[in-house]
Design a protein around this motif. Structure first.
Motif, mmCIF file in Angstrom:
data_model
loop_
_atom_site.group_PDB
_atom_site.id
_atom_site.type_symbol
_atom_site.label_atom_id
_atom_site.label_comp_id
_atom_site.label_asym_id
_atom_site.label_seq_id
_atom_site.Cartn_x
_atom_site.Cartn_y
_atom_site.Cartn_z
ATOM 1 N N GLY A 96 59.600 49.467 10.169
ATOM 2 C CA GLY A 96 60.157 49.008 8.879
ATOM 3 C C GLY A 96 61.404 49.466 8.663
ATOM 4 O O GLY A 96 62.208 48.587 7.624
ATOM 5 N N SER A 97 61.779 50.737 8.884
ATOM 6 C CA SER A 97 63.280 50.938 8.492
ATOM 7 C C SER A 97 64.252 50.055 9.093
ATOM 8 O O SER A 97 65.347 49.861 8.488
ATOM 9 N N GLN A 98 63.910 49.769 10.374
ATOM 10 C CA GLN A 98 65.046 48.774 11.039
ATOM 11 C C GLN A 98 64.917 47.446 10.440
ATOM 12 O O GLN A 98 66.075 46.518 10.637
ATOM 13 N N ALA A 99 63.838 46.993 10.051
ATOM 14 C CA ALA A 99 63.689 45.927 9.300
ATOM 15 C C ALA A 99 64.529 46.044 7.910
ATOM 16 O O ALA A 99 65.347 44.879 7.627
ATOM 17 N N ASN A 100 64.546 47.058 7.167
ATOM 18 C CA ASN A 100 65.453 46.963 5.920
ATOM 19 C C ASN A 100 67.062 46.989 6.336
ATOM 20 O O ASN A 100 67.744 46.609 5.945
ATOM 21 N N MET A 101 67.106 47.688 7.571
ATOM 22 C CA MET A 101 68.650 47.815 8.028
ATOM 23 C C MET A 101 69.211 46.400 8.227
ATOM 24 O O MET A 101 70.364 45.976 7.888
ATOM 25 N N GLY A 102 68.274 45.534 8.875
ATOM 26 C CA GLY A 102 68.568 44.438 9.050
ATOM 27 C C GLY A 102 68.932 43.510 8.038
ATOM 28 O O GLY A 102 69.927 42.741 8.246
ATOM 29 N N VAL A 103 68.169 43.741 6.843
ATOM 30 C CA VAL A 103 68.479 43.042 5.552
ATOM 31 C C VAL A 103 69.644 43.734 4.828
ATOM 32 O O VAL A 103 70.925 42.724 4.657
ATOM 33 N N TYR A 104 69.941 44.686 4.889
ATOM 34 C CA TYR A 104 71.269 45.308 4.568
ATOM 35 C C TYR A 104 72.451 44.639 5.208
ATOM 36 O O TYR A 104 73.370 44.253 4.739
ATOM 37 N N LEU A 105 72.231 44.985 6.539
ATOM 38 C CA LEU A 105 73.489 44.581 7.308
ATOM 39 C C LEU A 105 73.915 43.016 7.463
ATOM 40 O O LEU A 105 74.815 42.397 7.478
ATOM 41 N N GLY A 106 72.656 42.182 7.057
ATOM 42 C CA GLY A 106 72.695 40.667 7.068
ATOM 43 C C GLY A 106 73.467 40.329 5.739
ATOM 44 O O GLY A 106 74.285 39.166 5.942
ATOM 45 N N VAL A 107 73.336 41.085 4.395
ATOM 46 C CA VAL A 107 73.723 40.342 3.278
ATOM 47 C C VAL A 107 74.686 41.492 2.703
ATOM 48 O O VAL A 107 75.179 41.100 1.569
ATOM 49 N N LEU A 108 75.029 42.633 2.778
ATOM 50 C CA LEU A 108 75.807 43.731 2.224
ATOM 51 C C LEU A 108 76.735 44.027 3.051
ATOM 52 O O LEU A 108 76.958 43.909 4.170
ATOM 53 N N GLU A 109 77.958 44.497 2.230
ATOM 54 C CA GLU A 109 79.084 45.243 2.978
ATOM 55 C C GLU A 109 79.060 46.666 2.654
ATOM 56 O O GLU A 109 78.313 46.923 1.598
ATOM 57 N N PRO A 110 79.646 47.260 3.567
ATOM 58 C CA PRO A 110 79.411 48.762 3.447
ATOM 59 C C PRO A 110 80.150 49.174 1.729
ATOM 60 O O PRO A 110 81.234 48.323 1.439
ATOM 61 N N GLY A 111 79.571 49.975 1.108
ATOM 62 C CA GLY A 111 80.078 50.122 -0.270
ATOM 63 C C GLY A 111 79.304 49.353 -1.424
ATOM 64 O O GLY A 111 79.432 49.889 -2.546
ATOM 65 N N ASP A 112 78.587 48.289 -0.711
ATOM 66 C CA ASP A 112 77.868 47.703 -1.819
ATOM 67 C C ASP A 112 76.774 48.351 -2.469
ATOM 68 O O ASP A 112 76.438 49.438 -2.002
ATOM 69 N N LYS A 113 76.341 47.834 -3.614
ATOM 70 C CA LYS A 113 75.356 48.761 -4.428
ATOM 71 C C LYS A 113 73.779 48.461 -4.279
ATOM 72 O O LYS A 113 73.434 47.065 -4.374
ATOM 73 N N ILE A 114 72.983 49.364 -3.890
ATOM 74 C CA ILE A 114 71.756 49.412 -3.801
ATOM 75 C C ILE A 114 70.847 50.066 -5.253
ATOM 76 O O ILE A 114 71.204 51.160 -5.515
ATOM 77 N N LEU A 115 70.101 49.604 -5.784
ATOM 78 C CA LEU A 115 69.097 49.972 -6.698
ATOM 79 C C LEU A 115 67.574 49.931 -6.190
ATOM 80 O O LEU A 115 67.064 49.023 -5.936
ATOM 81 N N SER A 116 67.079 51.249 -6.205
ATOM 82 C CA SER A 116 65.798 51.359 -5.447
ATOM 83 C C SER A 116 65.039 52.513 -6.179
ATOM 84 O O SER A 116 65.574 53.380 -6.817
ATOM 85 N N LEU A 117 63.903 52.678 -5.579
ATOM 86 C CA LEU A 117 62.917 53.737 -6.523
ATOM 87 C C LEU A 117 63.153 55.029 -5.642
ATOM 88 O O LEU A 117 63.268 55.119 -4.531
ATOM 89 N N ASP A 118 63.380 56.135 -6.366
ATOM 90 C CA ASP A 118 63.636 57.527 -5.955
ATOM 91 C C ASP A 118 62.291 57.775 -4.897
ATOM 92 O O ASP A 118 61.244 57.559 -5.381
ATOM 93 N N LEU A 119 62.874 58.293 -3.989
ATOM 94 C CA LEU A 119 61.735 58.743 -2.901
ATOM 95 C C LEU A 119 60.884 59.957 -3.512
ATOM 96 O O LEU A 119 59.615 59.690 -3.214
ATOM 97 N N THR A 120 61.229 60.755 -4.571
ATOM 98 C CA THR A 120 60.153 61.871 -5.047
ATOM 99 C C THR A 120 59.254 60.969 -5.856
ATOM 100 O O THR A 120 58.034 61.440 -6.215
ATOM 101 N N HIS A 121 59.441 59.634 -6.153
ATOM 102 C CA HIS A 121 58.533 58.837 -7.018
ATOM 103 C C HIS A 121 57.884 57.786 -6.195
ATOM 104 O O HIS A 121 57.075 57.021 -6.906
#
Ligand code: DSN
Length: 415
Positions: A96-121
């Motif tokens: 699953g982590s590699q799948a997420n990496m595939g999406v980020y690499l596919g459409v984002l550039e380094p430094g782009d912004k991700i909004l996601s849920l906090d790990l502790t939540h």
């Protein structure tokens, strides 16, 4: 499956393999991200395809001899399309982590912004934790659940998105017991012109069976793992509309992986085939009914559940209100001693540490595979409570362990 040959050639490894089979047979697997695959999936995963390199995609490989690799991958893709109704599917991510990496690499550039849920939540490392590549390569801000209700605060998420102006919003969680409103998150993505990645790793099987709302056709990208609520062996998957197909495929190979693990792709094909049967829908429904029964009985014992219950396959117990001096690790260790294997977990508003948190997470996918129904899950809740209430009492742990032995003998797993 027999380990006869390994036993002859490598007794040390055979001991470990047989030990693990015994452990799975003799304990209750309640780690919410674990399940038990069929013998057919295990056979496929241990096939000769483990010897084969097949860089590329069906019909367009870099090496010869890929005709059967093509067959297996096409079967996995076609079955996945049928299960989730996606236009394009990539079944090669190793996890699953590699799948997420595939999406980020596919459409984002380094430094782009991700909004996601906090790990502790309830979020996930690959959604942008500083210790993970996603937190190191991209700029990350995180939303939280409402600490009073335990539910995602969609309005706050929307406001946060408007303030932060992310390039991608990630939904889908590792320790969130409630139905996710993917449409609401899509509204925030639309309002900020962001991509929406729905990571359904935990609920892949529930979505396939129609017992959880599907983000396919709502979010731009849907990622999942293939071994939690669906029983297709360890691995990942990416789904998207045809317009993103090349971006995603190139990001997986050659972008972030080399040769696909074709034996695991074969396991996915077999597991997806099994999930297309009507029995799988019953399995997924029962998994949720079992989690609800488990949670309700835990509440009757006075334990506090984050969000007050569950809509999916897991419950998250906050030990602080009922047992303020007991940590998640205390309970995890005592329950493991008794034969119930689950994990300590952070809870929203965590006051301890990620390593020794205040909660425990318990899931029903594995028990349901063994044939447990709601009554048996209520009894498991009783057993969990007994240990939560007295984790250092050896007599209590021994009594619970005896009952777990009876249950694992009654609900058998592997021969
Ligand atoms: N380790 C998985 C879980 O337990 O949720 C997620 O990767």
């Amino acid at each position: 499956m027999s380990y006869e040959t390994v036993r002859e050639t490598d007794p040390a490894v055979a001991d470990a393999l047989e030990g693990e089979r015994g452990r799975q047979n003799d304990t209750l697997a309640m780690i919410a991200s674990e399940n038990h695959v069929s013998e057919a999936v295990m056979e496929a995963q241990s096939s000769e395809l483990t010897n084969k390199y097949a860089e590329g995609y069906p019909g367009e490989r870099y090496y010869g001899g890929c005709e059967y690799a093509d067959d297996v991958e096409e079967l996995a893709i076609d079955r996945a399309k049928e299960l989730w109704g996606a236009d394009h599917v990539n079944v090669q991510p190793h996890s699953g982590s590699q799948a997420n990496m595939g999406v980020y690499l596919g459409v984002l550039e380094p430094g782009d912004k991700i909004l996601s849920l906090d790990l502790t939540h309830g979020g996930h490392l690959s959604h942008g934790h500083p210790a993970n590549f996603a937190g190191q390569v991209y700029e990350v801000e995180q939303y939280k659940v409402d600490e009073e209700t335990g539910y995602i605060d969609y309005e706050a998420l929307h406001d946060h998105a408007e303030e932060f102006d992310p390039d991608i919003i990630v939904s889908g969680y590792s320790a969130y017991p409630r139905e996710v409103d993917f449409e609401r998150i899509q509204e925030a993505a639309d309002a900020t012109d962001a991509y929406h990645l729905a990571d359904i790793a935990h609920i892949t099987g529930l979505v396939a069976a129609g017992v959880h709302e599907s983000p396919v056709g709502v979010a731009d990208f849907v990622t999942g793992s293939t071994h939690k609520t669906i029983r297709a062996g360890r691995g990942g998957i990416i789904m998207c509309a045809e317009e993103y197909a090349d971006d995603i495929d190139n990001a997986v190979f050659p972008g972030s992986q080399g040769g696909p693990l074709m034996h695991n792709v074969a396991g996915k094909a077999v597991g997806f085939g099994e999930a297309l049967s009507p029995e799988f829908e019953e399995y997924a429904e029962q998994t949720v009914d079992n989690a609800i029964a488990l949670g309700e009985r835990l509440k009757e014992h006075g334990l506090s559940l984050v969000s007050g219950g569950t809509d999916n396959h897991l419950v998250l117990i906050d030990l602080r209100p009922s047992h303020p001096d007991t940590t998640g690790k205390d309970v995890e260790a005592a329950l493991e001693e008794a034969g119930i294997v689950l994990n300590a977990n952070t809870v929203p508003g965590e006051t301890r540490s990620a390593f020794n948190p205040s909660g425990i997470r318990a899931g029903t996918p594995g028990l349901t595979t063994r044939g447990f129904g709601e009554e048996a899950c209520r009894e498991v809740a009783d057993l969990i409570y007994e240990v939560v209430d007295a984790p250092h009492d050896d007599d209590v742990v021994a009594t619970v362990s005896d009952r777990v032995d009876e249950l694992t003998d009654e609900y058998t797993l592997y021969e």
